[in-house]
Design an enzyme around this catalytic site. Structure first.
Site, PDB file in Angstrom:
ATOM      1  N   THR A 171       0.863  -1.176   0.000  1.00  0.00           N
ATOM      2  CA  THR A 171       0.000   0.000   0.000  1.00  0.00           C
ATOM      3  C   THR A 171       0.902   1.229   0.000  1.00  0.00           C
ATOM      4  O   THR A 171       1.657   1.466   0.926  1.00  0.00           O
ATOM      5  CB  THR A 171      -0.978   0.005   1.197  1.00  0.00           C
ATOM      6  N   ARG A 172       0.826   1.991  -1.081  1.00  0.00           N
ATOM      7  CA  ARG A 172       1.764   3.107  -1.224  1.00  0.00           C
ATOM      8  C   ARG A 172       1.278   4.359  -0.505  1.00  0.00           C
ATOM      9  O   ARG A 172       2.041   5.259  -0.227  1.00  0.00           O
ATOM     10  CB  ARG A 172       1.950   3.431  -2.706  1.00  0.00           C
ATOM     11  N   VAL A 173      -0.005   4.392  -0.262  1.00  0.00           N
ATOM     12  CA  VAL A 173      -0.596   5.635   0.231  1.00  0.00           C
ATOM     13  C   VAL A 173      -1.253   5.442   1.601  1.00  0.00           C
ATOM     14  O   VAL A 173      -1.372   6.386   2.366  1.00  0.00           O
ATOM     15  CB  VAL A 173      -1.647   6.137  -0.795  1.00  0.00           C
TER      16      VAL A 173
END
Lengths: 170, 496
Positions: B355-357
């Site tokens: 999950t990048r955000v």
């Protein structure tokens, strides 16, 4: 001469073209006709029976549309080439669709063809349609552009301006 | 069949546009029309048999049109331009309904007059209209909320083999968000009718229809409609975003969408690229997914959170479409077949999920939980590998394995069961400090179900839990408070 045909004439024209293409190699003798062989033996001139000459003669149905320079020496190859070019012209006919409230007679069609030759100056196929709801005038479709010059449209536009019958002018 | 489009009859369109064309070549569902000199890209074309088409390309002397009909078009069919782009109706009336890609109801024939129409193809908003993602998105699934957290406005890919529980996870997420008032739009792209029906049944069974819309196309529908389905769903999402509502958009699934678009492109004689996909397959999906995000609203930010789904074969996540969409999205949740086969559901492989955000939306407490959880998972995996060789187990290893069993039992959630985020943190913390001692799944499951039901039905309990979590600065502070209060909490839950 510009090639202008109606859709009903197109099939016959293509038949004539097919027959011409198939028969140009039959020189002076009709297949299966014994009297032709007899005439040749007797040295009688059968040139008028030659299909090739029939195509390039002034009485030919196709000759007005054939390239005259290709017919110049009247050889089989040049006539074959002219017929091929004519076939390409038929395949690339520009189409006009005309919808009228009557079935046009032969005089009307010839007048129309002459007009197309003199004004459009293109090889053209005229697609005649009959629709009594048009009432009068015509609907013309050419190059994807649709123009309604019919009487029914004019009447629709005229009556649109009135909300009810009482408003109609007396 | 109505020979009209948006209330305009075929003949009146002829009079208005003064252009017409005739079908000259048919390669269903694509036809080539001669005429229509003023046709524009993406314009809608109406045929005299009532069908509509969509202009795909403008050739030298013909117009290439994608027909949105199941039946092949007859040669010579007359067509007229409508002078409008493809639009679908939007409005609050859509809530609770199942629609096709043109915005018409799947089941009832009705004449509803919609006030607003929106173009299916729309440019994505620029950076000046976007906001940083700061709000967490609760899925109700503990393994995702604690280990792979999501944010509102994030685009998170859900990827895995068939029958690994992806759709169940998506429905759980939809259930959680619909109960919180988020508008949920589920796009079924080229699915079997039974699968579409299952989604509708889930929505009606859980009574969340007033916040949900299903946009569906079955595998037997026209190719054009299947291709348009995700774009129509996104258009609906944008409408609700503009009304100030947060939206959750699920696209199930984009790998099927790519296959159907490949078929359309090959019929349209587009040059085939890698794996016979057309060269613009990346753009097909990127222009869709870029329309999601977190945006500036009138008073507060509004979001379209997008969960596209991609199906893999034999766990291959390095395929063409899979990697395309991974590079477009802000992370992925990987449903592993090996995890599924080992009995863990949801079968999320948290090591391979990204999950990048989502982490920037976490509070300090959640971040602490996430950090401890991941450290423990790493330790657990090493320990299990060590034990696998039959080595002697000391007390420390036994404790780790025991904790692992309890946490695994907690993270296993059945279909339709969702936990609130605060409750998840509380239950995990109780396990962490050793208040939950049982390792038997049947016993712990009963306990977790009781806690969940209590949280939903008892406002006092819910308030206490929420106050406890919200007032704890970090994970250590929460553990310190639970060291005193855990017995009371356990007794309260067990006695209910």
């Amino acid at each position: 001469m510009y090639l202008v045909l109606t859709d009903s004439e197109l099939a016959e024209f293509l038949d004539d073209l097919d027959n011409a293409e198939h028969s140009i190699y039959k020189r002076g003798v009709r297949a299966g006709m014994a009297e032709d062989h007899e005439n040749i033996k007797q040295g009688e001139n059968t040139l008028h029976e030659d299909p090739l000459n029939e195509i390039i003669s002034d009485k030919s149905y196709l000759k007005p549309y054939l390239d005259s320079s290709a017919l110049h020496n009247g050889s089989i190859e040049s006539v074959s080439k002219a017929l091929k070019e004519l076939r390409e012209r038929v395949e690339n006919l520009c189409k006009i669709q005309l919808t009228t409230s009557f079935v046009p007679n032969a005089v009307f069609i010839e007048t129309l063809k002459d007009w197309v030759r003199n004004n459009l100056k293109k090889d053209t196929l005229i697609d005649m349609n009959y629709d009594p709801e048009v009432l009068g005038g015509a609907i013309v479709v050419y190059n994807g552009v649709y123009k309604d010059y019919s009487l029914s449209k004019s009447l629709d536009n005229y009556f649109k301006g009135f909300a009810n019958v009482n408003q109609l002018p007396r | 069949m109505l020979t009209s489009y948006r209330g305009k009859e075929f003949n009146s369109l002829l009079q208005e546009t003064e252009e017409t064309g005739f079908v000259e070549i048919v390669s269903h569902p694509i036809v080539y029309i001669s005429g229509l000199p003023g046709a524009k890209l993406n314009e809608v074309v109406l045929f005299d048999n009532g069908e509509i088409g969509w202009v795909l390309a403008l050739l030298k002397d013909k117009v290439e049109v994608l027909v949105l009909s199941a039946h092949p078009t007859v040669l010579g069919t007359q067509a007229v331009r409508t002078n409008s782009l493809l639009e679908i109706p939007v409005g609050e009336e859509m809530l609770g309904r199942s629609l096709n890609a043109l915005g018409r109801s799947l089941y009832k024939s009705e004449t509803v007059h919609y006030k607003e129409y929106r173009a299916v193809e729309a440019p994505s908003p620029g950076i000046d209209k976007r906001e940083k993602i700061t709000q967490p998105l609760e899925t109700g699934v503990a393994v995702v909320d604690l280990a792979v957290p999501l944010g509102k406005g994030q685009r998170e890919l859900v990827i895995g083999d068939r029958k690994t529980g992806k759709s169940e996870f998506l429905l759980q997420t939809m259930l959680t968000q619909a109960r919180k008032g988020t508008i949920c739009i589920y796009a079924c792209i080229g699915k079997k009718r039974i699968d579409i029906k299952k989604t509708e049944d889930f929505i009606s069974r859980n009574k969340i229809g007033n916040n949900c819309i299903v946009v569906a196309s079955s595998s037997s529908d026209p190719l054009g409609l299947i291709y348009l389905t995700p774009y129509s769903a996104m258009t609906l999402a944008e409408y609700f975003r503009d009304q100030g509502r947060d939206v959750l958009l699920i696209l199930d699934d984009l790998s099927s969408h790519a296959r159907f678009y490949r078929e359309v492109s090959l019929i349209g004689k587009r040059f085939p690229g890698r794996a016979s996909y057309p060269g613009d397959i990346f753009f097909t999906h990127s222009r869709l997914l870029e329309r999601a995000g977190n945006f500036k609203g009138a008073e507060q930010p509004v979001s379209i959170t997008c969960l596209p789904v991609v199906e893999t074969v034999e766990g291959d996540i390095s395929g063409y479409i899979q990697t395309n969409i991974m590079s477009i999205t802000d992370g992925h949740i990987y449903f592993d077949m090996e995890v599924f086969d080992s009995g863990r559901k949801p079968a999320v492989n948290y090591f391979l999920s990204v999950t990048r955000v989502g982490r920037q939306t976490q509070s300090k407490l959640r971040w602490g939980v996430n950090r401890e959880l991941f450290s423990f998972f790493t330790l657990l995996e090493k320990t299990q590998a060590f034990v696998h060789f039959g080595a002697e187990i000391n007390e420390g290893i036994k404790a780790t394995l025991s904790m692992g069993n309890r946490i695994t039992n907690f993270l296993s959630q059945s279909m339709g069961q969702v936990f609130s985020l605060n409750l998840q943190i509380l239950l995990f913390s109780l396990i962490w400090i050793g208040a939950v001692k049982d390792e038997d799944e049947s016993i712990t499951k009963v306990f977790f179900d009781k806690a969940s039901n209590l949280y939903e039905s008892d406002p006092n309990f819910r308030k206490q839990v929420d106050d406890l979590i919200n007032s704890s600065d970090d994970f250590n502070a929460l553990l310190g408070r639970l060291a005193h209060d855990s017995d009371d909490i356990m007794t309260y839950i067990n006695n209910k």
